[in-house]
Design an enzyme around this catalytic site. Structure first.
Site, PDB file in Angstrom:
ATOM      1  N   ARG A 103      15.438 -47.791 -16.819  1.00 47.66           N
ATOM      2  CA  ARG A 103      15.561 -47.860 -15.371  1.00 47.66           C
ATOM      3  C   ARG A 103      15.231 -49.274 -14.926  1.00 47.66           C
ATOM      4  O   ARG A 103      14.155 -49.768 -15.226  1.00 47.66           O
ATOM      5  CB  ARG A 103      14.515 -46.898 -14.781  1.00 47.66           C
ATOM      6  CG  ARG A 103      14.995 -46.069 -13.684  1.00 47.66           C
ATOM      7  CD  ARG A 103      14.027 -45.009 -13.281  1.00 47.66           C
ATOM      8  NE  ARG A 103      12.644 -45.373 -13.073  1.00 47.66           N
ATOM      9  CZ  ARG A 103      11.865 -44.820 -12.161  1.00 47.66           C
ATOM     10  NH1 ARG A 103      12.369 -43.893 -11.365  1.00 47.66           N
ATOM     11  NH2 ARG A 103      10.609 -45.142 -12.050  1.00 47.66           N
ATOM     12  N   THR A 107      16.014 -51.909  -8.889  1.00 47.60           N
ATOM     13  CA  THR A 107      17.036 -51.076  -8.231  1.00 47.60           C
ATOM     14  C   THR A 107      16.820 -49.583  -8.506  1.00 47.60           C
ATOM     15  O   THR A 107      17.403 -48.746  -7.830  1.00 47.60           O
ATOM     16  CB  THR A 107      18.431 -51.447  -8.765  1.00 47.60           C
ATOM     17  OG1 THR A 107      18.448 -51.139 -10.187  1.00 47.60           O
ATOM     18  CG2 THR A 107      18.738 -52.913  -8.562  1.00 47.60           C
ATOM     19  N   ASP A 199       3.794 -43.461 -16.569  1.00 48.96           N
ATOM     20  CA  ASP A 199       4.990 -43.852 -17.332  1.00 48.96           C
ATOM     21  C   ASP A 199       4.992 -43.124 -18.677  1.00 48.96           C
ATOM     22  O   ASP A 199       4.155 -43.396 -19.543  1.00 48.96           O
ATOM     23  CB  ASP A 199       4.990 -45.377 -17.535  1.00 48.96           C
ATOM     24  CG  ASP A 199       6.276 -45.854 -18.181  1.00 48.96           C
ATOM     25  OD1 ASP A 199       6.656 -45.326 -19.251  1.00 48.96           O
ATOM     26  OD2 ASP A 199       6.924 -46.743 -17.611  1.00 48.96           O
ATOM     27  N   ASP A 202       5.379 -45.438 -21.865  1.00 55.96           N
ATOM     28  CA  ASP A 202       4.162 -46.214 -22.152  1.00 55.96           C
ATOM     29  C   ASP A 202       3.045 -45.314 -22.663  1.00 55.96           C
ATOM     30  O   ASP A 202       2.310 -45.683 -23.586  1.00 55.96           O
ATOM     31  CB  ASP A 202       3.685 -46.930 -20.876  1.00 55.96           C
ATOM     32  CG  ASP A 202       4.515 -48.176 -20.588  1.00 55.96           C
ATOM     33  OD1 ASP A 202       5.234 -48.634 -21.497  1.00 55.96           O
ATOM     34  OD2 ASP A 202       4.431 -48.678 -19.451  1.00 55.96           O
TER      35      ASP A 202
END
Ligand code: PRP
Ligand code: URA
Length: 208
Positions: A103, A107, A199, A202
């Site tokens: 991603r 944006t 995340d 991560d």
């Protein structure tokens, strides 16, 4: 319109709570992703076709069943990787095809970087694996790729979804059923699921 199924299983709820905890370390996090994925796979595969076969028990010959269709597991790199192993153990005859998307942080649009699908589809049912359905952009783009490949039956399996992601995916692909562990409250202003788990890539790979 596609159905969106949120697991009601107590074990999924229990494990999700540990998964969300900010103090859960990558090793434990990976174990939980694997375990939750197995339970979600049980829910997501209830309508797979089976065929009748004869099986010899030590006592008699009797009727049994085997999976009829070739299944493709499609993990979305990189966070989807942690969902593969457990599901694959449940369906060892499946093929695994990786799709790489990330991603763009500015944006929030998906950027494709890996796709080695062969020219023609080799599986009858595709199960897309990605723990996070946030804006829905990555899942929709993955399913666009699979449909261009020629895949006819596709399911999406995730661990945490935002309502916004479910809506986007349902509108883009009304024929794709969605199976998730939980549907959270919302996205925040930088596209993270709230309350979420942070995340997912991560946290699995220790790269935060
Ligand atoms: C995460 C996640 C999904 C995507 C979801 O991947 O694993 O693929 O974000 O967001 P969306 O629904 O708004 O598209 P990320 O881009 O962080 O890449 P990574 O798995 O490589 O860390
Ligand atoms: N990707 C993640 O890993 N977490 C989110 O909350 C949203 C997208």
């Amino acid at each position: 319109m596609a159905n969106a199924y949120e697991s009601q299983h107590p074990l999924v709820k229990h494990k999700l709570t540990i998964l969300r905890n900010k103090d859960t370390k990558p090793k434990k996090f990976r174990e939980l992703v694997r375990e939750i994925s197995i339970m979600l796979a049980y829910e997501a595969t209830q309508d797979l076709a089976i065929e009748t076969v004869e099986v010899e028990t030590p006592l008699v010959s009797t009727e049994g069943h085997v999976l009829h269709e070739k299944i493709g597991l499609i993990p979305v790199l990189r966070a989807g990787l942690g969902m593969v192993e457990g599901v694959w153990e449940m369906m060892p005859g499946s093929e695994v095809w990786h799709i790489g998307l990330f991603r763009d942080e500015r944006t929030l649009k998906p950027v494709e970087y890996y796709n080695k699908l062969p020219i023609a589809p080799t599986v009858k049912v595709c199960i897309v694996l990605d723990p996070m359905l946030a804006t829905g952009g990555s899942a929709s783009a993955t399913i666009d790729i699979l449909k261009k490949w020629g895949a006819k039956r596709i399911k999406f399996m995730g661990i945490i979804a935002a309502p916004e992601g479910i809506k986007t995916l349902q509108e883009a692909h009304p024929d794709v059923d969605i199976y998730v562990g939980v549907i959270d409250d919302k996205l925040n202003n930088v596209g993270y699921i709230v309350p979420g788990l942070g995340d997912a890539g991560d946290r699995q790979f220790g790269t935060a």
